[in-house]
Structures are given as structure tokens and as C-alpha cells.
Design an enzyme around this catalytic site. Sequence first.
Site, PDB file in Angstrom:
ATOM      1  N   GLU A 166     183.304  41.207  46.576  1.00 64.89           N
ATOM      2  CA  GLU A 166     184.043  42.339  47.147  1.00 64.89           C
ATOM      3  C   GLU A 166     183.617  43.652  46.519  1.00 64.89           C
ATOM      4  OE1 GLU A 166     188.107  40.839  46.653  1.00 64.89           O
ATOM      5  OE2 GLU A 166     188.098  40.327  48.778  1.00 64.89           O
ATOM      6  N   ALA A 202     196.018  33.336  42.808  1.00 65.95           N
ATOM      7  CA  ALA A 202     197.403  33.824  42.874  1.00 65.95           C
ATOM      8  C   ALA A 202     198.333  32.790  43.501  1.00 65.95           C
ATOM      9  CB  ALA A 202     197.437  35.124  43.672  1.00 65.95           C
ATOM     10  N   GLN A 203     197.877  32.131  44.575  1.00 67.25           N
ATOM     11  CA  GLN A 203     198.751  31.211  45.288  1.00 67.25           C
ATOM     12  C   GLN A 203     199.289  30.099  44.387  1.00 67.25           C
ATOM     13  OE1 GLN A 203     200.508  30.597  47.972  1.00 67.25           O
ATOM     14  NE2 GLN A 203     200.084  32.755  48.435  1.00 67.25           N
ATOM     15  N   VAL A 231     202.981  40.219  22.945  1.00 69.14           N
ATOM     16  CA  VAL A 231     203.441  39.024  22.248  1.00 69.14           C
ATOM     17  C   VAL A 231     202.301  38.512  21.378  1.00 69.14           C
ATOM     18  CG1 VAL A 231     204.294  36.680  22.488  1.00 69.14           C
ATOM     19  CG2 VAL A 231     205.027  38.445  24.097  1.00 69.14           C
ATOM     20  N   GLY A 254     204.508  37.770  30.541  1.00 68.24           N
ATOM     21  CA  GLY A 254     203.531  38.102  31.570  1.00 68.24           C
ATOM     22  C   GLY A 254     204.187  38.414  32.905  1.00 68.24           C
ATOM     23  N   SER A 255     203.739  39.488  33.543  1.00 63.97           N
ATOM     24  CA  SER A 255     204.318  39.884  34.835  1.00 63.97           C
ATOM     25  C   SER A 255     203.251  39.892  35.921  1.00 63.97           C
ATOM     26  CB  SER A 255     204.960  41.261  34.733  1.00 63.97           C
ATOM     27  OG  SER A 255     203.959  42.249  34.602  1.00 63.97           O
ATOM     28  N   GLY A 256     202.344  38.923  35.841  1.00 59.18           N
ATOM     29  CA  GLY A 256     201.368  38.758  36.931  1.00 59.18           C
ATOM     30  C   GLY A 256     202.053  38.085  38.111  1.00 59.18           C
ATOM     31  N   ASP A 277     197.203  31.062  36.012  1.00 63.83           N
ATOM     32  CA  ASP A 277     195.828  30.907  35.525  1.00 63.83           C
ATOM     33  C   ASP A 277     195.743  30.297  34.139  1.00 63.83           C
ATOM     34  OD1 ASP A 277     195.081  32.038  37.857  1.00 63.83           O
ATOM     35  OD2 ASP A 277     194.337  33.929  37.022  1.00 63.83           O
TER      36      ASP A 277
END
Lengths: 434, 434
Positions: free
Chosen positions: A175, A322-323, A84, A16-18, A305
Site C-alpha cells: 500500500e 486486526a480481525q 507499562v 494497550g488500546s489497539g 498480535d
Amino acid sequence: MINIPSTAQKRIVIIGSGFGGLELAKRLRKSNYQVVIIDKNNYHQFQPLFYQVATSGLEPSSISFPLRKMFRDYDNIHVRVTEVESVDTQKKQIYTTIGELDYDYLVIAIGADTNFFGNENIQDNAIPMKSVSEALYIRNSIFEDFERSVTTPDYDERQGLIDIVIVGGGPTGVELAGALADMKNFILHKDYPELDTKEIDIYLLQGGDCLLKGMSEKASAAALKYLKKLGVDVRLNTRVTDYDGEFVSVKGGDKIRADKVIWAAGICGNKLEGLPENTLTYGRRLKVNRFNQVEGFTDVFAIGDVSYMEEEKYPQGHPQVAQVAIQQAKRLAKNFSCLVKEKSFEPFSYRDLGSMATIGRNLAVVDLPRFKFQGFFAWVVWLFVHLLALIGTKNKIFVFLNWLWNYLTYDQSLRLIIRPFIKKNKTKHKNEAT
Amino acid sequence: MINIPSTAQKRIVIIGSGFGGLELAKRLRKSNYQVVIIDKNNYHQFQPLFYQVATSGLEPSSISFPLRKMFRDYDNIHVRVTEVESVDTQKKQIYTTIGELDYDYLVIAIGADTNFFGNENIQDNAIPMKSVSEALYIRNSIFEDFERSVTTPDYDERQGLIDIVIVGGGPTGVELAGALADMKNFILHKDYPELDTKEIDIYLLQGGDCLLKGMSEKASAAALKYLKKLGVDVRLNTRVTDYDGEFVSVKGGDKIRADKVIWAAGICGNKLEGLPENTLTYGRRLKVNRFNQVEGFTDVFAIGDVSYMEEEKYPQGHPQVAQVAIQQAKRLAKNFSCLVKEKSFEPFSYRDLGSMATIGRNLAVVDLPRFKFQGFFAWVVWLFVHLLALIGTKNKIFVFLNWLWNYLTYDQSLRLIIRPFIKKNKTKHKNEAT
């Protein structure tokens, strides 16, 4: 088999590249580990701005960054683009669509996907927004339906085409609703003189009794006020029970006709086969200790997450933002270097830097630990924070110029329905959903 | 039925929003006609830069412009997004996927599509580049194959994945080959350290004995020299006879292995059902007189690539280039106003403003009526001419900034494989090829 040169270095495989996986790989660039970062896409996607892609304010490329470009100067980092499928924690191998790969340490950073809470009708008919591809699909759907509505004499049918229902009053839903309202108020009547744009209804349905749950009362109150001011039909305590593609059913029997329902009502961890059932907990998250080690393992980690960690201050686990992912990645990178130095791990603890959401032009809400504020200044802060968080100088510049342009012209200009070209017989280039 | 308000004005229906159709609609903005412009896309696409989308130098949105935005301020212009299926010249009606429409005057500006010369194998397996969607598909295919090649040990199989064959030595083929060579020389070895990029072969196969047929000998000689300098394997007098998806067969028995063959070897006029057979001529073009009236009609016109007009200076008809379409549109707009003033039509005559092609960084060839030049200055001229020809100030700015950025960084940065998201059950949003 995935051919990665075998070296004396221990191999860390990051899936994962989040925000989490990417931060970890970056921190390990100069480490004494061999790092393999795997993602099904060849780019990192900046989730907080998906809604601007969906509302034609930004191009996908402005909020995506090629992984290979990011790591090209680091010999110990290897990028592989594949899905994967499963892991064998005994053999310490993962299995992908392009073969298997051994690991010394595995870091699961696969994030979360849309949660339809098991309702197949909704899953089949509602549109999620957890990838740039899905955001683009929303953009195309909106404008295809507007075009269709122009030649649809029947009132109800036309309503179905032009109305948009957003389910979920979190940041994404808020948003998106705000951006759509801005588009309705500033652009659509110019583009579609044939349409009475007053007829366009934007619904935001929230099961709970407030928007932006998790933020301050002031923030959610302001968000509600702003959205109503923009003309969004916000409905609190409105739980969606079904959606057949034509009508949204809400608890109590109410029905809303809409061809487009955007589902932002919940997420659940992405699945990785091969881990024991007992590692999974609420929201399909992986139970981890304070070192982000998956329950029962010392060499398998989960961050972001998809992970679930309890600490004193967060007895129900951390928020899936994200933090948390970024901070866990930083801590884990440090712990990996502790490992080299044969020092012991240090536990993770989350430092809440605050949260923010933008509602529309000049309108945002910001909760910082020390003080909370709303309105224009909050909006400016939101812009800067997100601009700085974007990866890549070019992306920063181009997003800024886009925002400047859109702001000055009151116009998100990317209202293009670019349908994908599909070569039917080329299965290897099958356009699978991402 | 397509609902367009009926007025006292005569109605001109323009099919197609390419260079010709768009120019004509623009010229009629303030006319005393009601104009309906129909396209299957909701945007105009700038064909000369497709190759930069395919090579990840530009985003589709930078070279596309929403039709509605262009005409929003003109009450007499109506935009409709649909596919025209046929015409009934007796009833003076066209039939589209969203219903029929009456016309007083019909202008066919549907352009040309890829010509596979009836070879179904090639049609099934080669990739055309006549739309931004196809250009995006090429971009995705190239990088999907590079990713795949990284984990492909077999040499021949890997060659098939990384080599690229371009068929056709016209401007499209030459510019695409040059851009790919630049990408190979400046970027790929950085992005794919696992690959020996020297193994990447870019073939340009041309049936005739020179490149850029139609331009000056100096220009085609320079193009050949430049491409060879960039490492492109240019093969003249090489006619492709077949392509099965794995091997390209050329006349004489030679075979080249390549998973990607981009077909730029010819075009033929797009089809519109309902016109008498005798109106069609070589290349499936519509025979028109000097007023662009389709043979046998006074109220049906054809302009641009789909039309075939002979004049003294052009006994074999005009070249199928943007300039002809634009100039015919201008003349036709004038003739339509002659009609109002009950003056007689004036015949079209083509004024060749010259032609140009860019081969790569700092390399282009320009033929102007008065003088011909090649190299860096030609390249600068090419840039400016194309920048000015782009529609939309924002597009001009963003394309310019992209070019500047790519030039300074030696890097086309949009190497993203963004696969379309497809909602299987939503047939109305079916992702048909465009």
C-alpha cells in the site's frame, strides 16, 4: 501509585488500546467490572491508514481518536497514559512510569512492533512505520530529501535522496509503494519542476516469491501487476541483508543506493517484563489457550498480535491482523461476563472475514471467503470498509472528505514538513519516540 | 550554490513567506522578474490561528499551505527551503545553509520572533507561540500535564501542572486565554472526571493597564469583561520579572506556580547578518523609507514586521500586523513594475482596515474605521474575515467544517499528544526547532 478508586467491582487492567484492547474496553463499558485501560499514547491509532499519513494523504488526527473522549461517559472505565514496564503475577501488580497498579485480571494487548531480525545496522538506519509518529517522520523525511535534491548537482547523491526503498511485500509495503507511486505520477512533477521525476525510483523488495502472502494467488498476482503498472520496481525473492544508511545490500551482492529505507518486513510482539520465559514463542508472542489465558495463568490474558493461539484450523496460530484481535476481544468480553454469571468460558475460534489491500487510485484487491475480486470495485469496497472501521463520526467525515478531495484533485495536499519544536531544558516534555 | 537558472530577467530574492513575502511573490507571478522565494519551512503559516492549533481546535495543516503548490504554475517563481544566514550587500549575495545566491533586488520579509527582553530564565522556561510547531508543542504540553496531574496527589504540584499562565494582553494572549477558558468550561470536566476542573486557573498577565492595546477602549473593555465572564484570571499592570520553570515572579513580589507559561508579551525583528548596524532600530526592526528601501540602500527592501517605516500619520512607525505587511507587499510589487516601465516609485501609505480579536464562543471585538462593535455579530465577522484570509480552498473548507463541528459539539476534538519520532543517528533529519 496510580490512584484508581477502589470499588467492590473486580478490576480488569487492559494494557494497550489497539484494536484488541479498545474493543475489549468498549465491550466492558456497561459491565460489572472496573476497567483500567493503559496506553503510552492518549489516543487509539488506526494502523491500516498509517501509509496515507506517511504519503501526506491524511492528517494523524484523522486516524487517531482520544481515549478519554471515547470513555468519558462510563464511570467504570479509567484511562491512564503511561508506559507499562513490568508485571508481578504473584502480587498481581503492574509497574509503570507513573507507579504501580493492582489488578484482578490482566489483559495484555500490547500488540507488535517492527522486527529487524536482530540486524542493528538496519535497525539504526531503516525507518519503521508502526505509529503515526513514525508515519509523520517518513512524510517529513521524504519531502526534506526532495527539497535537498533540488540543490544537489551530483547525480548519485541526488538518486540517494529521491529514491525510496520499501522492504516487505505485505499489505503495508504494497500500500505504501502504491501510494508513493501515485504521488510520483500525479504530483511531484508539478511540485518539483527542477526535478526529473522519472529519475525517482520506488523499490519494493520482497524476500518471498509473491506479494501479499496469505492472500489469494489472484490477489498477489493483481497486486504485482498493478504496482508494475504504476512504475514501482518490485523485486521478489530479494532478501535484504544489510543497510548502512546509504546502500541497501541484498542477498546475491546487489546494492541499491537510498537514503530512505522503510522497513515493513516483519513484526514481533512487544515486550512486557515479568512473565516467565516459557510463555514466549515464535515472533515473541505469548502462548495462550483458547480462552486467551497466557500459558500457566488463569488471571492473565493476551489478545491480538502479541498472543499466539493454536486452533484446529490454524495449527500455526492466527494471522496477526486486526480481525483476530477484535474477535478475541469480543469473545473475552463475553467470557468475563460468564465469570460473573459463574458460567464456564467458551473457547475462541477465528472467523476469517477476508482481507483486502489497496494498491493505488482505483486499484485494490479483495479476498472474501466466498469470492475474490480486484480493480475498481475492490477499491470502492476497501474505501467503505476502512471508513466504517474508523472510530469517531468526525474522523469518518473528515477522512471521507479528504479522500474525495484527493481523488478529484489528484493531489494529496498535506506536503508539509512540520518539524517538532523542542524545548531542550524541559526534560519532562522530552519528545521520546512513540 | 543554489542553482537557479540564470535568465535575462532581473532576479528578486524574497526572504520569508509570511503575509508580506507571500503577497509580494504572488503579485510578481506574471511579472518580468525572476523571483526566488526562500523560507526555512516549505509552507506558509497563518499566524492568526496558531492559538487554535495550540488549543486543539485545528490541525497545523489546516492553517499551513505548501509554497511549491502555490507557485507550481509560474516558471518565473522558484521556491527554496533553507535558512538564510547572512547577506553581502556589496557582492549582492545571500548565504544560506544550502549555499549562496546572487540577487539584483533583495526583499527582507523575515518577520518577527518572540521577544524575551533579554531575560534568559524566561527564554529558557517559557513557551513561545510564533510557529505551528510551537503551537503544537503547547498543545502537547497542556495535555501531557493534565495526564500527569491525574496521578499527582500533591495539591501544589498538581496546581503547577494544570494552571496555565499567559503573559501578554495583546490579541495572541487574549485569544489564547479565551480558547483555553472555553476548553476548561466545555470539555475538560468531561475528559478528566478525576480532576476538579474548577481548580484549573488560567492567568492572563498584562504589563499595561488595558488589554488589546491599540484597539478602541470599547474593545479592550469588552475583551476584559468577556475574559472575566469566562473565568480567566486577568491581571492588569502586572509585569512579569522572572520565571524559573516553576514560579512566575511578578513586579511587587507576587508569585504564581505554573509549569506552563506561554509568552506572548512582545516581538522583535528576526535577525539577518550582514546589514550595517545603523539600519536597525527599536525592536530590532530595519529602518526603511516610504519605498520600503532599507536605509542606505536602493536594492535592498524590507517589508512587514521586520521593517520600520514612519509616515505622517504614524510617526512611531506602523503596527506590526498582517495588513501592513500585505499592503507594503502590494505597493512594492507595483513599484517593481514601475521600475520596468522606468517610472518612479510611489510612496507607501498605510490604510487601516481595522482590527479584531475573538475572545471565545460567540464573543469577539471588532474595530472598523467607521464603527466598532462587540459580541456575537463581531464573532461572526471575525470568522468570515479569517476564513477568507486563509490560503487554499481546501483549507477554507476544512477550517470551516472544523469550526462548525466544534461549535455544534462544544468540543475541540484534536486532544492528541502526538510526540515526534526521532531517529537519533539520522542527523540530517535532526528535528531542529522551527
